[in-house]
Design an enzyme around this catalytic site. Sequence first.
Site, PDB file in Angstrom:
ATOM      1  N   SER A 158      19.294-149.492-229.569  1.00 41.43           N
ATOM      2  CA  SER A 158      20.101-149.385-230.791  1.00 41.43           C
ATOM      3  C   SER A 158      19.192-149.774-231.947  1.00 41.43           C
ATOM      4  O   SER A 158      18.163-150.448-231.729  1.00 41.43           O
ATOM      5  CB  SER A 158      21.267-150.378-230.716  1.00 41.43           C
ATOM      6  OG  SER A 158      21.895-150.538-231.986  1.00 41.43           O
ATOM      7  N   TYR A 171      25.093-158.857-229.478  1.00 39.85           N
ATOM      8  CA  TYR A 171      24.723-157.460-229.202  1.00 39.85           C
ATOM      9  C   TYR A 171      23.239-157.251-229.525  1.00 39.85           C
ATOM     10  O   TYR A 171      22.498-156.668-228.726  1.00 39.85           O
ATOM     11  CB  TYR A 171      25.604-156.541-230.053  1.00 39.85           C
ATOM     12  CG  TYR A 171      25.375-155.059-229.862  1.00 39.85           C
ATOM     13  CD1 TYR A 171      25.781-154.419-228.696  1.00 39.85           C
ATOM     14  CD2 TYR A 171      24.756-154.294-230.851  1.00 39.85           C
ATOM     15  CE1 TYR A 171      25.583-153.049-228.521  1.00 39.85           C
ATOM     16  CE2 TYR A 171      24.560-152.926-230.690  1.00 39.85           C
ATOM     17  CZ  TYR A 171      24.977-152.313-229.526  1.00 39.85           C
ATOM     18  OH  TYR A 171      24.776-150.962-229.359  1.00 39.85           O
TER      19      TYR A 171
HETATM   20  N1  LIG Z   1      27.876-145.345-230.769  1.00 37.55           N
HETATM   21  C1  LIG Z   1      26.930-145.905-231.489  1.00 37.55           C
HETATM   22  O1  LIG Z   1      26.934-145.826-232.720  1.00 37.55           O
HETATM   23  C2  LIG Z   1      25.774-146.601-230.812  1.00 37.55           C
HETATM   24  C3  LIG Z   1      24.704-147.021-231.621  1.00 37.55           C
HETATM   25  C4  LIG Z   1      23.613-147.623-231.022  1.00 37.55           C
HETATM   26  C5  LIG Z   1      23.583-147.798-229.655  1.00 37.55           C
HETATM   27  N2  LIG Z   1      24.645-147.413-228.878  1.00 37.55           N
HETATM   28  C6  LIG Z   1      24.534-147.607-227.429  1.00 37.55           C
HETATM   29  O2  LIG Z   1      24.868-146.408-226.773  1.00 37.55           O
HETATM   30  C7  LIG Z   1      25.314-146.713-225.457  1.00 37.55           C
HETATM   31  C8  LIG Z   1      26.619-145.962-225.204  1.00 37.55           C
HETATM   32  O3  LIG Z   1      27.618-146.493-226.055  1.00 37.55           O
HETATM   33  P1  LIG Z   1      28.705-145.588-226.802  1.00 37.55           P
HETATM   34  O4  LIG Z   1      28.595-145.873-228.217  1.00 37.55           O
HETATM   35  O5  LIG Z   1      28.624-144.195-226.321  1.00 37.55           O
HETATM   36  O6  LIG Z   1      30.045-146.332-226.322  1.00 37.55           O
HETATM   37  P2  LIG Z   1      31.223-145.920-225.338  1.00 37.55           P
HETATM   38  O7  LIG Z   1      31.803-144.609-225.737  1.00 37.55           O
HETATM   39  O8  LIG Z   1      32.105-147.116-225.287  1.00 37.55           O
HETATM   40  O9  LIG Z   1      30.492-145.718-223.948  1.00 37.55           O
HETATM   41  C9  LIG Z   1      30.041-146.807-223.186  1.00 37.55           C
HETATM   42  C10 LIG Z   1      29.880-146.354-221.759  1.00 37.55           C
HETATM   43  O10 LIG Z   1      29.385-147.456-221.001  1.00 37.55           O
HETATM   44  C11 LIG Z   1      30.235-147.626-219.890  1.00 37.55           C
HETATM   45  N3  LIG Z   1      30.244-148.987-219.393  1.00 37.55           N
HETATM   46  C12 LIG Z   1      30.677-150.118-219.986  1.00 37.55           C
HETATM   47  N4  LIG Z   1      30.511-151.167-219.166  1.00 37.55           N
HETATM   48  C13 LIG Z   1      29.964-150.672-218.028  1.00 37.55           C
HETATM   49  C14 LIG Z   1      29.557-151.232-216.797  1.00 37.55           C
HETATM   50  N5  LIG Z   1      29.701-152.544-216.533  1.00 37.55           N
HETATM   51  N6  LIG Z   1      29.021-150.420-215.852  1.00 37.55           N
HETATM   52  C15 LIG Z   1      28.869-149.097-216.086  1.00 37.55           C
HETATM   53  N7  LIG Z   1      29.263-148.498-217.201  1.00 37.55           N
HETATM   54  C16 LIG Z   1      29.806-149.282-218.170  1.00 37.55           C
HETATM   55  C17 LIG Z   1      31.610-147.173-220.348  1.00 37.55           C
HETATM   56  O11 LIG Z   1      32.407-146.883-219.212  1.00 37.55           O
HETATM   57  P3  LIG Z   1      34.013-147.051-219.203  1.00 37.55           P
HETATM   58  O12 LIG Z   1      34.557-145.779-219.808  1.00 37.55           O
HETATM   59  O13 LIG Z   1      34.346-147.193-217.771  1.00 37.55           O
HETATM   60  O14 LIG Z   1      34.336-148.276-220.032  1.00 37.55           O
HETATM   61  C18 LIG Z   1      31.209-145.932-221.136  1.00 37.55           C
HETATM   62  O15 LIG Z   1      30.950-144.860-220.268  1.00 37.55           O
HETATM   63  C19 LIG Z   1      25.444-148.229-225.393  1.00 37.55           C
HETATM   64  O16 LIG Z   1      24.309-148.757-224.745  1.00 37.55           O
HETATM   65  C20 LIG Z   1      25.472-148.641-226.852  1.00 37.55           C
HETATM   66  O17 LIG Z   1      25.026-149.945-227.036  1.00 37.55           O
HETATM   67  C21 LIG Z   1      25.737-146.829-229.437  1.00 37.55           C
END
Ligand SMILES: NC(=O)c1ccc[n+]([C@@H]2O[C@H](COP(=O)([O-])OP(=O)(O)OC[C@H]3O[C@@H](n4cnc5c(N)ncnc54)[C@H](OP(=O)(O)O)[C@@H]3O)[C@@H](O)[C@H]2O)c1
Length: 316
Positions: A158, A171
Amino acid sequence: MRRTITLLSLLTFAAPVAGVAQQAAGSQAAVLVTGASSGIGRKIAEALAARGTFVYAGARKAEDIAELSKIKNMQGVRLDVTVPADVAAAVETVRKGGRGLYGVVNNAGIAIVGPLVEHDEKEMRSIFEVNTLGPWRITKAFSPMLIASKGRVVTISSISGILSGPFLGAYSMSKHAIEAFSDALGAEMAGLGVRSSLIEPGNYRSDIGRNTMAQVDVALARAKGTPFEPAMRNMQVAMGRYDSYPEPDSVASAAVHALFDPNPRARYMVVPAAGQAAVTIRKAVEELVQLNAGHQFTVERDSLVKLLDAALARVK
Ligand SMILES: NC(=O)c1ccc[n+]([C@@H]2O[C@H](COP(=O)([O-])OP(=O)(O)OC[C@H]3O[C@@H](n4cnc5c(N)ncnc54)[C@H](OP(=O)(O)O)[C@@H]3O)[C@@H](O)[C@H]2O)c1
């Protein structure tokens, strides 16, 4: 005495032979994406499957696994990255799939919000379990296959892996740690043909805000009547905005580049707005200047500029 097969013995004896065997098979490349049920992981899984890569799509809920399995070139796999039995079963599923494993995308992640001094031990452990130990656990478990295929590890960090601001400290800690993970992994695996890349997204549409809301409510209740309450109310509003951010297609494109380009980059900052890039680069430069200031080995300005020019030349 039974010989234990350690990673080191695999590196020494098996890697070159297995690597050649994998290439000779000419099979469809397979990539595991963790946290593929929504958001960035879902986009990456879909982009890979659409280009003909076979995707093992990690998810936790049965309905998500079933839905992902309906997509062409995709198999949903039950995978909670904090549960060793799930990880072992996923290794077995991939082994039985007979395609080997070319890549891992460490995407699964969670956020928690709140003042560092108000978080409890359970919250702090939970974010490190998923965001930091999760990628390590998955990469370790699949490393023999990745070494055999001279494959790739892509870790979704991130801009919070560079930035560290108020109320997202936990985080940021977990993402700073994963930056170190990817760099060290890349250095350790370079001689074995395995490459390690980081993707540092800015703010993109996903379920992360919605998935964090229950924890935000608890943190806000805890902050009630304290000097943190107004800022925590703002954080609650900020976490509610994720639905309005752009779709993370460019994050998926960066993941495809990191997996398949002959020259993958160590870092891909992917942001939807210039301000997010500017604040991140400024922080990296300020940190450099802070490191350089006030000690007997301070590097003069001209030498700093030369260092910057040399670093710029290396990434061209
Ligand atoms: N969106 C942003 O703006 C952003 C920015 C920077 C970085 N990120 C990073 O991108 C990645 C994906 O996040 P996202 O934004 O796409 O959020 P998201 O839509 O909430 O997706 C998170 C994913 O991680 C899964 N997850 C959570 N806990 C888990 C566990 N213990 N074991 C396996 N899977 C698990 C969730 O599964 P469930 O559906 O089962 O909960 C979901 O599939 C993360 O690493 C986040 O930090 C996101």
